[in-house]
Design a protein around this motif. Structure first.
Motif, PDB file in Angstrom:
ATOM      1  N   PRO A 119     -87.855 -28.905  41.747  1.00 54.19           N
ATOM      2  CA  PRO A 119     -87.471 -29.938  40.763  1.00 54.19           C
ATOM      3  C   PRO A 119     -88.319 -31.205  40.864  1.00 54.19           C
ATOM      4  CG  PRO A 119     -85.545 -29.073  41.909  1.00 54.19           C
ATOM      5  CD  PRO A 119     -86.739 -28.516  42.607  1.00 54.19           C
ATOM      6  N   GLY A 120     -88.939 -31.428  42.032  1.00 61.92           N
ATOM      7  CA  GLY A 120     -89.803 -32.602  42.209  1.00 61.92           C
ATOM      8  C   GLY A 120     -90.956 -32.599  41.212  1.00 61.92           C
ATOM      9  N   LEU A 121     -91.330 -31.405  40.739  1.00 59.86           N
ATOM     10  CA  LEU A 121     -92.446 -31.314  39.791  1.00 59.86           C
ATOM     11  C   LEU A 121     -92.086 -31.905  38.424  1.00 59.86           C
ATOM     12  CD1 LEU A 121     -93.838 -27.741  40.607  1.00 59.86           C
ATOM     13  CD2 LEU A 121     -94.731 -29.973  41.342  1.00 59.86           C
ATOM     14  N   VAL A 122     -90.798 -31.956  38.126  1.00 59.37           N
ATOM     15  CA  VAL A 122     -90.377 -32.555  36.860  1.00 59.37           C
ATOM     16  C   VAL A 122     -90.691 -34.047  36.895  1.00 59.37           C
ATOM     17  CG1 VAL A 122     -88.438 -33.009  35.304  1.00 59.37           C
ATOM     18  CG2 VAL A 122     -88.550 -30.833  36.542  1.00 59.37           C
ATOM     19  N   LYS A 123     -90.377 -34.673  38.035  1.00 58.85           N
ATOM     20  CA  LYS A 123     -90.684 -36.101  38.203  1.00 58.85           C
ATOM     21  C   LYS A 123     -92.188 -36.329  38.075  1.00 58.85           C
ATOM     22  CE  LYS A 123     -89.915 -40.003  41.362  1.00 58.85           C
ATOM     23  NZ  LYS A 123     -91.086 -40.696  40.899  1.00 58.85           N
ATOM     24  N   LYS A 124     -92.944 -35.424  38.689  1.00 53.38           N
ATOM     25  CA  LYS A 124     -94.404 -35.541  38.640  1.00 53.38           C
ATOM     26  C   LYS A 124     -94.899 -35.500  37.185  1.00 53.38           C
ATOM     27  CE  LYS A 124     -98.316 -33.488  41.030  1.00 53.38           C
ATOM     28  NZ  LYS A 124     -98.768 -32.423  41.899  1.00 53.38           N
ATOM     29  N   LEU A 125     -94.362 -34.565  36.433  1.00 51.51           N
ATOM     30  CA  LEU A 125     -94.745 -34.462  35.017  1.00 51.51           C
ATOM     31  C   LEU A 125     -94.401 -35.742  34.268  1.00 51.51           C
ATOM     32  CD1 LEU A 125     -93.665 -30.897  33.774  1.00 51.51           C
ATOM     33  CD2 LEU A 125     -95.984 -31.815  33.836  1.00 51.51           C
ATOM     34  N   LYS A 126     -93.177 -36.225  34.494  1.00 48.24           N
ATOM     35  CA  LYS A 126     -92.724 -37.423  33.786  1.00 48.24           C
ATOM     36  C   LYS A 126     -93.527 -38.664  34.205  1.00 48.24           C
ATOM     37  CE  LYS A 126     -89.099 -37.398  31.204  1.00 48.24           C
ATOM     38  NZ  LYS A 126     -89.063 -37.474  29.743  1.00 48.24           N
ATOM     39  N   ASP A 127     -93.867 -38.713  35.497  1.00 50.93           N
ATOM     40  CA  ASP A 127     -94.635 -39.864  35.987  1.00 50.93           C
ATOM     41  C   ASP A 127     -96.066 -39.846  35.452  1.00 50.93           C
ATOM     42  OD1 ASP A 127     -92.491 -40.792  37.362  1.00 50.93           O
ATOM     43  OD2 ASP A 127     -93.164 -40.125  39.343  1.00 50.93           O
TER      44      ASP A 127
END
Ligand SMILES: [Fe+2]
Length: 237
Positions: A150-158
């Motif tokens: 799920p950390g990759l979602v933050k990465k995408l959004k950031d």
């Protein structure tokens, strides 16, 4: 209860695996209206450069849908759009205006196969943005690379100015421990920009906007629930 905007809906008949007949389409339009939906961006599946899509037929059937709503006195606004299964040809198709964006905005609804690698999604998002469009990732809960990390979602959004859509069915029904935890996480952090019905018919894949909205209000509050369902995802800039 507010009125809703649905940005993901396979209501136009005879063009994909959504409504099959004109009667199916009419039944879906009525259901959507009864469910509190007042605007639908119609999003048939397209696969740029791989499958030919019959836009003439789509336009003909789209006009029939508009005519039906008017004749029934339903104030249901319909817009053109599509759900793009991302291919290498996607950006060319967009720039040549061979496929529609969501309701004529800069936003495009894009999907991938569930097992697509994160770097492939990343590259696609980058390419779409570079072409001047904003990707709205369809049913983001389907992609295993994101659910596993799920950390990759933050990465995408950031990293990117992209938007994320979750299906109403996922909001309403439990999908098992890991997926439920993932879904909780993305709503809790307000990573999700819109929910969509992804309706294909009135039986196995119907509209469920009202029920999903009620769940969202209960879990995440009215403000966020409104933003997820009022079409603000289509705003530009
Ligand atoms: Fe869809």
């Amino acid at each position: 209860m507010p009125y809703f905007v649905d940005i993901h809906h396979h209501v136009i008949y005879g063009v994909d695996d959504g409504a099959r007949t004109e009667a199916d389409m009419q039944a879906m339009l009525k259901k959507a209206y009864d469910d509190g939906i007042r605007a639908i961006v119609t999003t048939p599946h397209v696969t740029p450069g791989v499958h030919r899509f019959d836009w003439e037929r789509f336009d003909r059937h789209f006009e029939k849908a508009q005519h039906f709503c008017a004749s029934e006195g339903m104030k249901l606004q319909l817009y053109r759009g599509c759900e793009i299964l991302y291919t290498e040809a996607t950006c060319d198709f967009l720039q040549e205006e061979r496929i529609p964006t969501l309701a004529g905005t800069e936003n495009v609804l894009v999907e991938f196969s569930p097992d697509t690698a994160f770097k492939v999604i990343n590259r696609a998002v980058d390419a779409i943005l570079c072409s001047g469009y904003t990707p709205v990732i369809a049913h983001m809960e389907r992609y295993m690379c994101l659910v596993r990390k799920p950390g990759l979602v933050k990465k995408l959004k950031d990293n990117y100015r992209l938007k994320l859509q979750v299906n109403c069915g996922t909001v309403i029904n439990s999908k098992g421990f890991f997926l439920d935890r993932f879904v909780r996480n993305v709503f809790e952090n307000e990573y999700v920009d819109a929910i969509g019905t992804d309706a294909h018919n009135v039986s196995s894949r119907p509209v469920q906007m009202k029920a999903a909205y009620a769940q969202l209000v209960k879990k995440w509050g009215e403000d966020y629930a409104n933003r997820l369902t009022n079409g603000s995802v289509l705003e530009e800039g």
